[in-house]
Scaffold this motif. Structure first.
Motif, PDB file in Angstrom:
ATOM      1  N   SER A  75      -9.577  -4.246  -1.149  1.00 24.76           N
ATOM      2  CA  SER A  75      -9.324  -4.305  -2.567  1.00 24.76           C
ATOM      3  C   SER A  75      -8.404  -3.048  -2.824  1.00 24.76           C
ATOM      4  CB  SER A  75     -10.547  -4.008  -3.339  1.00 24.76           C
ATOM      5  OG  SER A  75     -11.049  -2.874  -3.167  1.00 24.76           O
ATOM      6  N   ASN A  76      -7.302  -3.300  -3.770  1.00 22.28           N
ATOM      7  CA  ASN A  76      -6.342  -2.491  -3.905  1.00 22.28           C
ATOM      8  C   ASN A  76      -5.611  -1.931  -2.704  1.00 22.28           C
ATOM      9  OD1 ASN A  76      -7.197  -2.627  -6.651  1.00 22.28           O
ATOM     10  ND2 ASN A  76      -8.546  -1.078  -6.544  1.00 22.28           N
ATOM     11  N   ALA A  77      -5.324  -2.994  -2.128  1.00 15.98           N
ATOM     12  CA  ALA A  77      -4.737  -2.716  -0.552  1.00 15.98           C
ATOM     13  C   ALA A  77      -3.354  -1.859  -0.572  1.00 15.98           C
ATOM     14  CB  ALA A  77      -4.548  -3.933   0.247  1.00 15.98           C
ATOM     15  N   PRO A  78      -3.379  -0.890   0.229  1.00 19.42           N
ATOM     16  CA  PRO A  78      -2.118   0.095   0.453  1.00 19.42           C
ATOM     17  C   PRO A  78      -1.211  -0.606   1.431  1.00 19.42           C
ATOM     18  CG  PRO A  78      -4.004   0.804   1.993  1.00 19.42           C
ATOM     19  CD  PRO A  78      -4.438  -0.360   1.262  1.00 19.42           C
ATOM     20  N   ASN A  95      -1.788   1.938  -3.803  1.00 19.95           N
ATOM     21  CA  ASN A  95      -2.480   0.588  -4.454  1.00 19.95           C
ATOM     22  C   ASN A  95      -1.316   0.051  -4.768  1.00 19.95           C
ATOM     23  OD1 ASN A  95      -3.704  -1.248  -6.030  1.00 19.95           O
ATOM     24  ND2 ASN A  95      -4.894   0.179  -7.342  1.00 19.95           N
ATOM     25  N   SER A  96      -1.226  -1.404  -4.033  1.00 23.63           N
ATOM     26  CA  SER A  96      -0.256  -2.479  -4.144  1.00 23.63           C
ATOM     27  C   SER A  96      -0.454  -3.383  -5.408  1.00 23.63           C
ATOM     28  CB  SER A  96      -0.219  -3.422  -2.818  1.00 23.63           C
ATOM     29  OG  SER A  96      -1.429  -3.794  -2.729  1.00 23.63           O
ATOM     30  N   GLY A  97      -1.495  -3.294  -6.043  1.00 21.72           N
ATOM     31  CA  GLY A  97      -1.836  -4.013  -7.249  1.00 21.72           C
ATOM     32  C   GLY A  97      -2.450  -5.367  -6.821  1.00 21.72           C
ATOM     33  N   VAL A  98      -2.621  -5.571  -5.388  1.00 20.73           N
ATOM     34  CA  VAL A  98      -3.236  -6.732  -5.012  1.00 20.73           C
ATOM     35  C   VAL A  98      -4.334  -6.545  -4.018  1.00 20.73           C
ATOM     36  CG1 VAL A  98      -1.224  -8.499  -5.807  1.00 20.73           C
ATOM     37  CG2 VAL A  98      -1.348  -7.124  -3.166  1.00 20.73           C
ATOM     38  N   GLY A  99      -5.086  -7.522  -3.545  1.00 19.34           N
ATOM     39  CA  GLY A  99      -6.182  -7.057  -2.633  1.00 19.34           C
ATOM     40  C   GLY A  99      -6.048  -8.039  -1.468  1.00 19.34           C
ATOM     41  N   SER A 116      -0.694 -12.189  -0.162  1.00 14.49           N
ATOM     42  CA  SER A 116      -2.237 -11.643  -0.433  1.00 14.49           C
ATOM     43  C   SER A 116      -3.084 -12.907  -0.820  1.00 14.49           C
ATOM     44  CB  SER A 116      -2.091 -10.707  -1.647  1.00 14.49           C
ATOM     45  OG  SER A 116      -1.708 -11.421  -2.958  1.00 14.49           O
ATOM     46  N   SER A 118      -6.061 -12.046  -2.812  1.00 12.17           N
ATOM     47  CA  SER A 118      -6.465 -11.670  -4.040  1.00 12.17           C
ATOM     48  C   SER A 118      -5.473 -11.057  -5.000  1.00 12.17           C
ATOM     49  CB  SER A 118      -7.812 -10.745  -3.959  1.00 12.17           C
ATOM     50  OG  SER A 118      -8.623 -11.267  -2.983  1.00 12.17           O
ATOM     51  N   ALA A 132       6.618  -2.177  -9.141  1.00  9.89           N
ATOM     52  CA  ALA A 132       5.447  -3.207  -9.017  1.00  9.89           C
ATOM     53  C   ALA A 132       6.043  -4.392  -8.239  1.00  9.89           C
ATOM     54  CB  ALA A 132       4.724  -3.368 -10.098  1.00  9.89           C
TER      55      ALA A 132
END
Length: 257
Positions: A75-78, A95-99, A116, A118, A132
């Motif tokens: 989650s919140n993948a870097p 935090n890329s904003g996606v998972g 992604s 998620s 973003a």
């Protein structure tokens, strides 16, 4: 026919890329999670990144930035970058904003595309990662896995692990052909796109060494670019290329038709 095999001692080798000399592999499930560097000619390997943190998944060599860009699961993948020689880490996005990011590739304008789960989408990030991610609206995705960009046909190629299909998504490039680097004088490749020869406008003030890389970052040419001289690209196949003026560090993306 198989031409190479080496046991890396990895738990879950998941992503792979090359800088034209070495292979770089993410080890998704080792403890700690690693990035491995493989010499296929010398038949050796080493640990480039002994502890990547998280779960490193997709990886791509960025020839313009001279870095390995790695996307992470969870989650919140870097998104991180690594030096190919030292393994030193730079966090591009905490935090890329996606998972659950699975794959990463570079488009014809030097932007990064990530796949992604998620949500299930393809997001575009600029090379600076200071904005973003933008959804490029690829339809019909189902757990999009590793990803690649086809510079010849200008499309994003996405395997869907959720339904065992492959999506080929047509893509529009806006390559400007403006030379990048620490300069206030705009330089352009003329013409760009080109079918044969090009020149820099305005001309270089003096001779400069250069290398020519293809869309994969593989070395396809180089030498000394003479001031006011033309660069002959007639022997190259169609695609996107990068001229790197190694003396000044400036780079120029060009399109060969």
């Amino acid at each position: 026919q198989q031409v190479y095999q080496r046991d890396l001692g990895a738990s879950f080798p998941n992503g792979i890329t090359t800088d034209g000399e070495f292979l770089y592999v993410t080890d998704f499930s080792s403890n700690p999670r690693r990035v491995l560097k493989v010499d296929p000619i010398g038949n050796t390997h080493s640990t480039l990144v002994p502890n990547a943190g998280g779960q490193p998944n997709g990886i791509v060599w960025d020839p313009a930035g001279e870095r390995l860009v790695v996307v992470f699961w969870g989650s919140n993948a870097p998104i991180k970058a690594y030096d190919r020689n030292t393994g030193s880490e730079t966090v591009l996005l905490a935090n890329s904003g996606v998972g659950n990011i699975d794959g990463v590739t570079i488009d014809c304008d030097g932007n990064f595309l990530i796949a992604s789960w998620s949500p299930a989408r393809i997001s575009k990030f600029p090379p600076s990662f200071d904005q973003a991610g933008v959804n490029i609206n690829v339809p019909g995705l189902s757990n999009p896995a590793d990803i690649d960009f086809d510079p010849t046909n200008l499309r994003v190629c996405i395997p869907n692990s959720g339904n065992n299909t492959v999506t080929l998504f047509d893509y529009t490039c806006i390559t400007s052909g403006i030379l990048e680097g620490p300069t206030t004088i705009p330089l352009r490749a003329v013409p760009n796109p080109t079918g044969d020869r090009l020149r820099l406008d305005p001309p270089l003030e003096d001779d400069q060494p250069y290398v020519l890389l293809d869309a994969r970052g593989l070395l396809v040419g180089g030498g000394t670019l003479r001031a006011s001289a033309e660069l002959d690209l007639s022997m190259l196949p169609t695609g996107v290329y990068l001229i790197h003026l190694t003396g000044s560090g400036r780079r120029l993306r060009i399109v060969k038709e």
